[in-house]
Design a protein around this motif. Structure first.
Motif, PDB file in Angstrom:
ATOM      1  N   GLN A  68       0.821  -1.208   0.000  1.00 51.49           N
ATOM      2  CA  GLN A  68       0.000   0.000   0.000  1.00 51.49           C
ATOM      3  C   GLN A  68       0.858   1.263   0.000  1.00 51.49           C
ATOM      4  OE1 GLN A  68      -0.352  -2.595   1.990  1.00 51.49           O
ATOM      5  NE2 GLN A  68      -2.471  -3.334   1.854  1.00 51.49           N
ATOM      6  N   MET A  95      -3.033  -7.947   1.697  1.00 50.08           N
ATOM      7  CA  MET A  95      -4.291  -8.030   2.437  1.00 50.08           C
ATOM      8  C   MET A  95      -5.251  -8.924   1.649  1.00 50.08           C
ATOM      9  SD  MET A  95      -3.404  -6.245   4.974  1.00 50.08           S
ATOM     10  CE  MET A  95      -4.936  -6.031   5.902  1.00 50.08           C
ATOM     11  N   GLU A  96      -6.284  -9.405   2.320  1.00 53.09           N
ATOM     12  CA  GLU A  96      -7.170 -10.390   1.704  1.00 53.09           C
ATOM     13  C   GLU A  96      -7.767  -9.893   0.387  1.00 53.09           C
ATOM     14  OE1 GLU A  96     -10.048 -12.358   4.082  1.00 53.09           O
ATOM     15  OE2 GLU A  96      -8.686 -12.687   5.772  1.00 53.09           O
ATOM     16  N   GLU A  97      -8.089  -8.609   0.313  1.00 49.92           N
ATOM     17  CA  GLU A  97      -8.724  -8.084  -0.893  1.00 49.92           C
ATOM     18  C   GLU A  97      -7.769  -7.967  -2.083  1.00 49.92           C
ATOM     19  OE1 GLU A  97      -7.626  -4.430   1.707  1.00 49.92           O
ATOM     20  OE2 GLU A  97      -8.403  -6.479   2.005  1.00 49.92           O
ATOM     21  N   ASP A  98      -6.455  -8.148  -1.820  1.00 49.89           N
ATOM     22  CA  ASP A  98      -5.454  -8.032  -2.879  1.00 49.89           C
ATOM     23  C   ASP A  98      -4.890  -9.373  -3.335  1.00 49.89           C
ATOM     24  OD1 ASP A  98      -5.320  -5.178  -3.197  1.00 49.89           O
ATOM     25  OD2 ASP A  98      -4.288  -5.064  -1.269  1.00 49.89           O
ATOM     26  N   ARG A  99      -5.317 -10.455  -2.735  1.00 54.13           N
ATOM     27  CA  ARG A  99      -4.670 -11.753  -2.926  1.00 54.13           C
ATOM     28  C   ARG A  99      -5.144 -12.481  -4.180  1.00 54.13           C
ATOM     29  NH1 ARG A  99      -5.048 -13.978   3.354  1.00 54.13           N
ATOM     30  NH2 ARG A  99      -3.854 -12.267   4.268  1.00 54.13           N
ATOM     31  N   THR A 102      -8.871 -12.914  -6.130  1.00 54.08           N
ATOM     32  CA  THR A 102      -9.732 -11.740  -5.993  1.00 54.08           C
ATOM     33  C   THR A 102      -9.719 -10.948  -7.305  1.00 54.08           C
ATOM     34  OG1 THR A 102      -8.000 -10.220  -5.230  1.00 54.08           O
ATOM     35  CG2 THR A 102      -9.085 -11.608  -3.568  1.00 54.08           C
ATOM     36  N   LYS A 104      -8.898  -7.989  -7.792  1.00 54.12           N
ATOM     37  CA  LYS A 104      -7.801  -7.028  -7.851  1.00 54.12           C
ATOM     38  C   LYS A 104      -6.456  -7.659  -8.204  1.00 54.12           C
ATOM     39  CE  LYS A 104      -7.579  -3.803  -4.721  1.00 54.12           C
ATOM     40  NZ  LYS A 104      -7.511  -3.122  -3.400  1.00 54.12           N
ATOM     41  N   PHE A 105      -6.339  -8.978  -8.112  1.00 57.00           N
ATOM     42  CA  PHE A 105      -5.012  -9.576  -8.190  1.00 57.00           C
ATOM     43  C   PHE A 105      -4.343  -9.369  -9.546  1.00 57.00           C
ATOM     44  CE2 PHE A 105      -2.035 -13.205  -8.689  1.00 57.00           C
ATOM     45  CZ  PHE A 105      -1.158 -12.851  -7.683  1.00 57.00           C
ATOM     46  N   ASN A 108      -2.936  -6.080  -9.610  1.00 58.67           N
ATOM     47  CA  ASN A 108      -1.816  -5.968  -8.674  1.00 58.67           C
ATOM     48  C   ASN A 108      -0.524  -6.509  -9.283  1.00 58.67           C
ATOM     49  OD1 ASN A 108      -3.392  -4.808  -6.692  1.00 58.67           O
ATOM     50  ND2 ASN A 108      -3.812  -6.742  -5.640  1.00 58.67           N
ATOM     51  N   ASP A 207      -3.214 -10.694  11.263  1.00 58.27           N
ATOM     52  CA  ASP A 207      -4.658 -10.793  11.110  1.00 58.27           C
ATOM     53  C   ASP A 207      -5.398 -10.142  12.275  1.00 58.27           C
ATOM     54  OD1 ASP A 207      -5.172 -14.241  12.273  1.00 58.27           O
ATOM     55  OD2 ASP A 207      -4.261 -12.508  13.209  1.00 58.27           O
TER      56      ASP A 207
END
Length: 239
Positions: A68, A95-99, A102, A104-105, A108, A207
């Motif tokens: 980030q 973070m979970e939303e970037d993995r 998802t 977003k991956f 990313n 976490d």
């Protein structure tokens, strides 16, 4: 038998570093280590961090820099570590939303390449540091391998974490060999336990749970190197 330089991830001694960064660097040197991998600047300026590491006789090998932070201010963040003189910047955690898995991956992965190119322009090699969640299969292939297939070999290279490779069910030595020439830094960590549905990251406070809660989970516990389930003689031979 080849001799490899060994550094300490400062996150491992974060409370000491927060209280007395310069003194902690000197203690690390007294213990016989060659360098450090940073995990934050502990309220100090890059100039102060650099001075403390050099005064202790250590090498500022690398730094774990949150994804980030790099995305929010790529040039400004990189500039801090240029001043310190690190050779590597590692993207340490998602973070979970970037993995993988998802929406977003995929974007990313493109950002990883962009960050790596920006670092390379300043003489720093970017690494990606894995956990076990990159070992989810997508279309029959591990996401970690998909990541490295999707970008040129230098953008980024890999910092394989032997603990999480083993925890995911793979052989760390074989994975180091798989990425020979692309794995300049390796994380050595040992543990006991088996993979479970409960994420073990509470032990590193990733976490939001505290260490005491994590220690009560008998499915996973960190151990000193050589005192867990890892086959450590095979790992340095693969480097």
């Amino acid at each position: 038998m080849k001799t490899l330089p060994v550094a300490v991830q400062v996150y491992s001694v974060r409370e000491d570093a927060e209280r007395d960064f310069a003194g902690t660097m000197k203690k690390i040197k007294e213990m016989g280590y060659d360098g450090v991998e940073l995990a934050g600047l502990y309220g100090l300026t890059p100039k102060e961090v650099k001075a403390a590491i050099e005064d202790a006789g250590l090498v500022a090998l690398s730094a774990h820099v949150p994804f980030q932070e790099l995305v929010a201010d790529m040039e400004g963040t990189i500039a801090q570590y240029v001043e310190i003189g690190v050779k590597f910047i590692a993207i340490p955690y998602l973070m979970e939303e970037d993995r993988p898995g998802t929406p977003k991956f995929e974007g990313n992965v493109k950002l990883f390449e962009e960050i790596a190119k920006a670092c390379k322009a300043h003489g720093i090699q970017t690494l990606y540091h894995n956990h076990d969640f990159e070992f989810v299969r997508i279309d029959g292939k591990y996401a970690l391998d998909m990541l490295y297939d999707a970008v040129p070999a230098d953008y980024p290279q890999t910092e394989l974490d032997t603990c999480w490779v083993k925890y995911a069910g793979e052989d760390p030595a074989r994975y180091i060999e798989k990425y020979a020439g692309r794995c300049p830094v390796v994380h050595l960590k040992d543990y006991v336990g088996v993979k479970s549905d409960r994420q073990p990251y509470a032990l590193i406070q990733a976490d939001g749970q505290d260490d005491a809660t994590a220690q009560n989970d008998a499915t996973f516990e960190f151990r000193p190197v050589g005192h867990g389930c890892q086959d450590f003689p095979s790992i340095p031979q693969a480097v």
